[in-house]
Structure formats: C-alpha cells, structure tokens
Design a protein around this motif. Structure first.
Motif, mmCIF file in Angstrom:
data_model
loop_
_atom_site.group_PDB
_atom_site.id
_atom_site.type_symbol
_atom_site.label_atom_id
_atom_site.label_comp_id
_atom_site.label_asym_id
_atom_site.label_seq_id
_atom_site.Cartn_x
_atom_site.Cartn_y
_atom_site.Cartn_z
ATOM 1 N N PRO A 256 -75.258 34.699 43.067
ATOM 2 C CA PRO A 256 -74.868 33.741 42.029
ATOM 3 C C PRO A 256 -74.507 34.439 40.710
ATOM 4 C CG PRO A 256 -76.869 33.028 43.132
ATOM 5 C CD PRO A 256 -76.608 34.423 43.601
ATOM 6 N N ILE A 257 -73.553 33.859 39.992
ATOM 7 C CA ILE A 257 -73.127 34.392 38.696
ATOM 8 C C ILE A 257 -73.880 33.647 37.602
ATOM 9 C CG2 ILE A 257 -71.157 34.754 37.156
ATOM 10 C CD1 ILE A 257 -69.373 34.579 39.696
ATOM 11 N N VAL A 258 -74.479 34.380 36.660
ATOM 12 C CA VAL A 258 -75.280 33.782 35.588
ATOM 13 C C VAL A 258 -74.897 34.397 34.243
ATOM 14 C CG1 VAL A 258 -77.242 33.309 37.114
ATOM 15 C CG2 VAL A 258 -77.134 35.486 35.880
ATOM 16 N N ASP A 259 -75.474 33.809 33.196
ATOM 17 C CA ASP A 259 -75.321 34.321 31.820
ATOM 18 C C ASP A 259 -73.855 34.498 31.469
ATOM 19 O OD1 ASP A 259 -78.050 34.353 31.936
ATOM 20 O OD2 ASP A 259 -78.242 36.506 32.209
ATOM 21 N N ILE A 260 -73.116 33.393 31.527
ATOM 22 C CA ILE A 260 -71.683 33.429 31.287
ATOM 23 C C ILE A 260 -71.275 32.199 30.479
ATOM 24 C CG2 ILE A 260 -71.193 32.304 33.500
ATOM 25 C CD1 ILE A 260 -68.626 33.941 33.656
ATOM 26 N N LYS A 261 -70.397 32.406 29.498
ATOM 27 C CA LYS A 261 -69.827 31.313 28.715
ATOM 28 C C LYS A 261 -68.382 31.102 29.171
ATOM 29 C CE LYS A 261 -72.457 32.607 24.566
ATOM 30 N NZ LYS A 261 -72.336 33.063 23.152
ATOM 31 N N VAL A 262 -68.066 29.875 29.537
ATOM 32 C CA VAL A 262 -66.732 29.531 30.019
ATOM 33 C C VAL A 262 -66.118 28.501 29.068
ATOM 34 C CG1 VAL A 262 -65.381 28.608 31.928
ATOM 35 C CG2 VAL A 262 -67.428 29.972 32.397
ATOM 36 N N THR A 263 -64.941 28.804 28.551
ATOM 37 C CA THR A 263 -64.235 27.895 27.652
ATOM 38 C C THR A 263 -62.913 27.489 28.280
ATOM 39 O OG1 THR A 263 -65.214 28.985 25.719
ATOM 40 C CG2 THR A 263 -63.282 27.603 25.341
ATOM 41 N N LEU A 264 -62.705 26.187 28.439
ATOM 42 C CA LEU A 264 -61.423 25.676 28.916
ATOM 43 C C LEU A 264 -60.463 25.681 27.739
ATOM 44 C CD1 LEU A 264 -59.630 24.421 31.058
ATOM 45 C CD2 LEU A 264 -60.662 22.196 30.562
ATOM 46 N N HIS A 265 -59.508 26.597 27.775
ATOM 47 C CA HIS A 265 -58.671 26.882 26.609
ATOM 48 C C HIS A 265 -57.316 26.183 26.668
ATOM 49 C CE1 HIS A 265 -56.853 29.069 23.329
ATOM 50 N NE2 HIS A 265 -55.963 29.628 24.131
ATOM 51 N N ASP A 266 -56.709 26.147 27.843
ATOM 52 C CA ASP A 266 -55.356 25.596 27.950
ATOM 53 C C ASP A 266 -55.088 25.217 29.408
ATOM 54 O OD1 ASP A 266 -52.881 24.743 27.202
ATOM 55 O OD2 ASP A 266 -52.066 26.723 26.681
ATOM 56 N N GLY A 267 -53.926 24.679 29.653
ATOM 57 C CA GLY A 267 -53.535 24.303 30.999
ATOM 58 C C GLY A 267 -52.346 23.370 30.967
ATOM 59 N N SER A 268 -52.007 22.812 32.115
ATOM 60 C CA SER A 268 -50.906 21.855 32.196
ATOM 61 C C SER A 268 -51.145 20.937 33.382
ATOM 62 C CB SER A 268 -49.565 22.590 32.342
ATOM 63 O OG SER A 268 -49.530 23.355 33.535
ATOM 64 N N PHE A 269 -50.400 19.823 33.415
ATOM 65 C CA PHE A 269 -50.568 18.860 34.489
ATOM 66 C C PHE A 269 -49.221 18.259 34.864
ATOM 67 C CE2 PHE A 269 -50.420 16.199 30.806
ATOM 68 C CZ PHE A 269 -50.009 14.938 31.221
ATOM 69 N N HIS A 270 -49.212 17.592 36.014
ATOM 70 C CA HIS A 270 -48.016 16.907 36.510
ATOM 71 C C HIS A 270 -48.317 15.412 36.538
ATOM 72 C CE1 HIS A 270 -44.898 15.556 39.344
ATOM 73 N NE2 HIS A 270 -44.249 16.670 39.017
ATOM 74 N N GLN A 271 -47.375 14.625 36.048
ATOM 75 C CA GLN A 271 -47.606 13.190 35.917
ATOM 76 C C GLN A 271 -47.958 12.537 37.255
ATOM 77 O OE1 GLN A 271 -47.882 11.302 33.379
ATOM 78 N NE2 GLN A 271 -46.889 12.318 31.638
ATOM 79 N N VAL A 272 -47.388 13.046 38.355
ATOM 80 C CA VAL A 272 -47.589 12.427 39.662
ATOM 81 C C VAL A 272 -48.564 13.217 40.526
ATOM 82 C CG1 VAL A 272 -46.458 11.690 41.801
ATOM 83 C CG2 VAL A 272 -45.283 11.404 39.597
ATOM 84 N N ASP A 273 -48.394 14.528 40.591
ATOM 85 C CA ASP A 273 -49.109 15.341 41.568
ATOM 86 C C ASP A 273 -50.508 15.784 41.141
ATOM 87 O OD1 ASP A 273 -46.918 15.113 43.148
ATOM 88 O OD2 ASP A 273 -46.139 17.129 42.776
ATOM 89 N N SER A 274 -50.839 15.718 39.857
ATOM 90 C CA SER A 274 -52.158 16.187 39.409
ATOM 91 C C SER A 274 -53.263 15.267 39.921
ATOM 92 C CB SER A 274 -52.211 16.271 37.881
ATOM 93 O OG SER A 274 -51.467 17.378 37.426
ATOM 94 N N SER A 275 -54.393 15.878 40.286
ATOM 95 C CA SER A 275 -55.541 15.120 40.794
ATOM 96 C C SER A 275 -56.817 15.877 40.448
ATOM 97 C CB SER A 275 -55.440 14.948 42.311
ATOM 98 O OG SER A 275 -55.527 16.210 42.954
ATOM 99 N N GLU A 276 -57.948 15.208 40.638
ATOM 100 C CA GLU A 276 -59.236 15.868 40.387
ATOM 101 C C GLU A 276 -59.426 17.057 41.315
ATOM 102 O OE1 GLU A 276 -62.454 13.136 40.584
ATOM 103 O OE2 GLU A 276 -61.923 12.101 38.723
ATOM 104 N N LEU A 277 -59.022 16.910 42.585
ATOM 105 C CA LEU A 277 -59.159 18.010 43.533
ATOM 106 C C LEU A 277 -58.350 19.224 43.091
ATOM 107 C CD1 LEU A 277 -60.028 19.241 46.236
ATOM 108 C CD2 LEU A 277 -58.051 18.125 47.291
ATOM 109 N N ALA A 278 -57.126 18.988 42.622
ATOM 110 C CA ALA A 278 -56.273 20.095 42.208
ATOM 111 C C ALA A 278 -56.878 20.838 41.027
ATOM 112 C CB ALA A 278 -54.884 19.577 41.852
ATOM 113 N N PHE A 279 -57.423 20.114 40.047
ATOM 114 C CA PHE A 279 -58.006 20.786 38.883
ATOM 115 C C PHE A 279 -59.345 21.434 39.220
ATOM 116 C CE2 PHE A 279 -54.847 18.522 36.367
ATOM 117 C CZ PHE A 279 -54.525 19.498 35.438
ATOM 118 N N LYS A 280 -60.079 20.870 40.177
ATOM 119 C CA LYS A 280 -61.308 21.522 40.619
ATOM 120 C C LYS A 280 -60.988 22.866 41.262
ATOM 121 C CE LYS A 280 -65.358 20.881 43.586
ATOM 122 N NZ LYS A 280 -66.060 19.993 44.536
ATOM 123 N N MET A 281 -59.978 22.891 42.120
ATOM 124 C CA MET A 281 -59.574 24.140 42.761
ATOM 125 C C MET A 281 -59.039 25.133 41.744
ATOM 126 S SD MET A 281 -60.392 23.850 45.890
ATOM 127 C CE MET A 281 -59.573 25.331 46.469
#
Length: 450
Positions: A315-340
C-alpha cells in the motif's frame, strides 16, 4: 492531601499486590475510590457537533443529553454480541433508540447488563459515569460514539495503530473451512488491530496483527473458542510504499465502443506527506474544467490505486494528492471514466516521484541479568537495532532499542538461548521509517513474487 495531589496530576500512587493470589486487591479498589477522580471531578467533555462541525460540550450530568463511547466488543457464547460502553453524560434506558454518530446510523439498545466478573446483572437504566454492556447493537464497534438522536455529538475516537505483520491462513479440514469465516469476523469485531482480507491473486486468506505473539494468541482463541484448526504460512512484514519528491502526472481514459464512449482526463499533483499522515486529497479545480459530480469518482480511483503500489504491490501511504486540472466530454464522460483516469494518473505519478519502501520499527525492551548483556547487545546489533539506552532495575539490565520488525521473527527463542532462559522482552510498534537502499531491491523482488 493525596487526593488533591492526584487530581492535580502531581503524584502517581503506587500500590503493591498480586491479582493471581488475590493479595492487595481490596486496598487497590479502595484507593481508586478514595484518590482517583470521579466523573464529577473532571471538566465537561468536549466533542464535535456533526451537523455544524463546531466544538460541543457535555457536562457530567444526568439531565444533559445522552452521550457514550463504545470501548469494547465481545462475542459472548451465551448471550451473543456485547458492546461495552461508558456513559459520559445523560442517561439511557434499555430498548431506547440511540444514534451512532460515528457511522450515522440509528440503533436500538436491547438489554443492558452490568458485568461483575463471572456473572451479569440486568439493569433498566445507566447514568452518567456508568459503564454497562448492551445487546442488540449490530453496527457499533470499538471507538464509536452513541448519543441522543436529537442532540448528536461525536466524541474523540480511540485511535488504533495499523497492523504490521501478516500471515496466510487456511483451514485444516472441511469442517474447519465452514467455521473459519465466522470466527475471523467475530475476532475482527472484538480487536480493531486485527484485520483479515482475501488475496484475489493467490486465493489465500490473509490475517494481520501487531506482532507474532498477537497472531499466536488469536489463533489459539480460534482453536479454543471456535474449535477451528488452521495452518499458517511464514510471517510477512507489512511494508508500505511512499514517494520522496513532488511531481505532476496526467491520466487519460478514452475508449470508443462504437456508440457512446468513455472519456476522463485528470491532472494530479503529488507531494510527500508527513510520516504517519496517510492520504490527503485536495480539489483545486477551477472554472469547471471537470464537473463537480465527477470529483468523488477521481478520489475513489486514486484511493483504489493506493492499495497496491508500483514497487512491490505494498500500500502507498503518506502522500498528498491535489486534483489540479483536467477535461471532460459532454456526452462520453462518466464516473467510471474519471475513476479510471484518477487511478492511471496516480500510478504514473508515483513512478515518477522516486518511490521507496517504509518498514515498521518496533520499540523493544529487553530485561536480562548483567552477565548476558554483551551477548544480547551483539545479537541486537546484528539485527540492525538502534540502542537508545541501557537502564538498571536491581540486578537486571534493561535494554531500550528500536528494531526493524523483519529482524524480530523468532526472537523469543533466540533471547532465551542467549540467556539460559533468564532474559525476557516486550515489544510494541513504534513508527515506520524509510528502508535502507541495501535492502530495498531485495524486498522489492520478494514483494513482486508474493
């Protein structure tokens, strides 16, 4: 005078006795009553109001709203699952409905019992300062807060260290196989430092605890209380992975299946955290580059990726993760896609951030006659121990040392052979520290082979 000094934490009272021979027990109980603080001697207890997040107080008063802390869970063979709790404020009756504010679930108390060694006394009500055991609490575990549903409060929880040693376990017979699952569930409920999991890759059940002795005691309980015989594998140290430098990584999950596709794209910043801090996630998305409904999916993907590291699947521990940027598609984006996408970005970032392994370090106190001191010190030195000091207790020398857990397997036998059976030791988890480069490659190869 003794009571005032004790209440002010200026003196520590010491009494002698033997529980085994019932010597000095009554004076000890009398001293607890006479010299230690009663619930009325302490200031109001503080907690957190789960609705507002602000500090809330509860006086030790029967008229105050009910609040209690569950501190022990026991599977009793005669009455079933017992939850021991201590009432901090208010009062509660049998069969009352209470709120488990830790898990945000309402539960109904069954019978209330006061435990008196080998017999139980059923009571109708428990008041502030009282301790009792309750039946019927199916979703309450050690460290949970129970309170009045109309006046919720979250008391300071009991914090438990993570397990540091694991072994594979398998039942000896078909009959044992049918019972082992139930035994492991009950032992896990009772002991928060004991964990079990199923390894999908090897098909093995893995049990984890705080040391060899801890697991040996639990296995003996399985045999004695649940009549389950089991075989165990070689102990494995619970190493952890972490990163040593900050980095930025991008994760894309783009699939087209003819019709609607999958589209997820995230950019993560990774930074090393303080030792023991675990995992921290921060969302810094601005201007709607990722819709807010997909942010929890990104965090879920990151947490899932943290379960198996890139060096040796630890397991990986002691780490800070910041969601900084990204992009999406109006039709194709989904929770599964962003989880992956979150999972892909985390793995890629960890590979770039110079990952390393952390090993558990144990605090060891060895008690030995002086003539065996040199041999035991030499053996500890060979086990990569750091000697913090040597004390004296009468004719006995006490060695205080920090030792890597991986070097302590079988130590009980070794210390007895070095001292003609006269030396003893105690050991507990202390901290995690970075593994030396000389051992890193060896552990990585072994971890990948698991």
């Amino acid at each position: 005078a003794l009571r005032r000094a004790s209440l002010a934490n200026k003196v520590v009272l010491v009494l002698c006795g033997s529980a085994l021979r019932n010597k000095g027990i009554q004076p000890l109980l009398d001293a607890i009553v006479d010299y230690l603080p009663s619930p009325l001697d302490v200031p109001p207890f503080e907690g957190i109001d789960p609705k507002t997040g602000k500090v809330a107080t509860r006086p030790v008063d029967e008229a105050a709203p009910f609040s209690a802390l569950a501190f022990k869970v026991v599977s009793d063979p005669f009455v079933g699952r017992l939850v021991y709790f201590r009432v901090y404020s208010g009062k509660v009756k049998a069969k009352a409905q209470v709120l488990n504010s830790t898990r945000e679930r309402k539960e109904r108390l069954g019978r209330l019992l006061q435990m008196h060694a080998n017999h139980r006394e059923e009571v109708d009500e428990v008041y502030a300062g009282g301790i009792a055991a309750a039946l019927g609490l199916k979703s309450t575990f050690t460290g949970d807060t129970l309170c009045d549903p109309s006046k919720p409060i979250l008391l300071e929880a009991i914090r438990f260290p993570e397990p540091v040693i694991s072994v594979a376990i398998e039942p000896k017979t078909k009959a044992d196989q049918d019972r082992i699952g139930n035994a492991l569930v009950k032992l896990t409920e009772e002991d928060p430092t004991f964990e079990t999991c199923y390894d999908q890759e090897t098909g093995q059940t893995i049990i984890s605890g705080m040391g060899e002795l801890h697991l040996e005691v639990l296995l003996e309980r399985m045999r004695r209380e649940f009549r389950v015989e089991a075989r165990t594998g070689k102990p494995q140290v619970a190493y952890k992975e972490t990163i040593t430098q900050p980095t930025q990584a991008e994760g894309r999950f783009i699939k087209q299946f003819g019709g609607r596709g999958q589209y997820g794209h995230v950019v993560l910043k990774l930074e090393p955290g303080e030792r023991g801090s675990g995992f921290a996630f921060t969302n810094q998305i601005r201007a709607g580059s990722i819709p807010k409904e997909f942010i929890p999916a990104v965090k879920a993907g990151v947490k899932e990726a943290l379960e198996r590291g890139v060096l040796a699947n630890y397991p990986i521990v002691d780490i800070k993760v910041t969601l900084h940027d990204g992009s999406f598609h109006q039709v194709d984006s989904s929770e599964l896609a962003f989880k992956m996408a979150g999972s892909i970005a985390l793995k890629e970032g960890v590979r770039r951030a110079k990952p390393t392994l952390l090993e558990p370090i144990m605090k060891l106190d060895a008690f030995t006659p002086e003539q065996f001191l040199g041999d035991i010190l030499g053996d500890l030195d060979a086990r990569r121990a750091h000697i913090e000091g040597i004390g004296v207790q009468g004719d006995t020398r006490v060695i205080h040392a920090l030792v890597p857990l991986g070097e302590t397997f079988g130590y009980a036998t070794i210390i007895r052979s070095l001292s003609q059976g006269r030396a003893t030791y105690s050991m507990e988890f202390h901290h995690y520290q970075e593994l030396s480069p000389a051992l890193l490659e060896q552990i990585i190869i072994g971890g990948r082979a698991m």
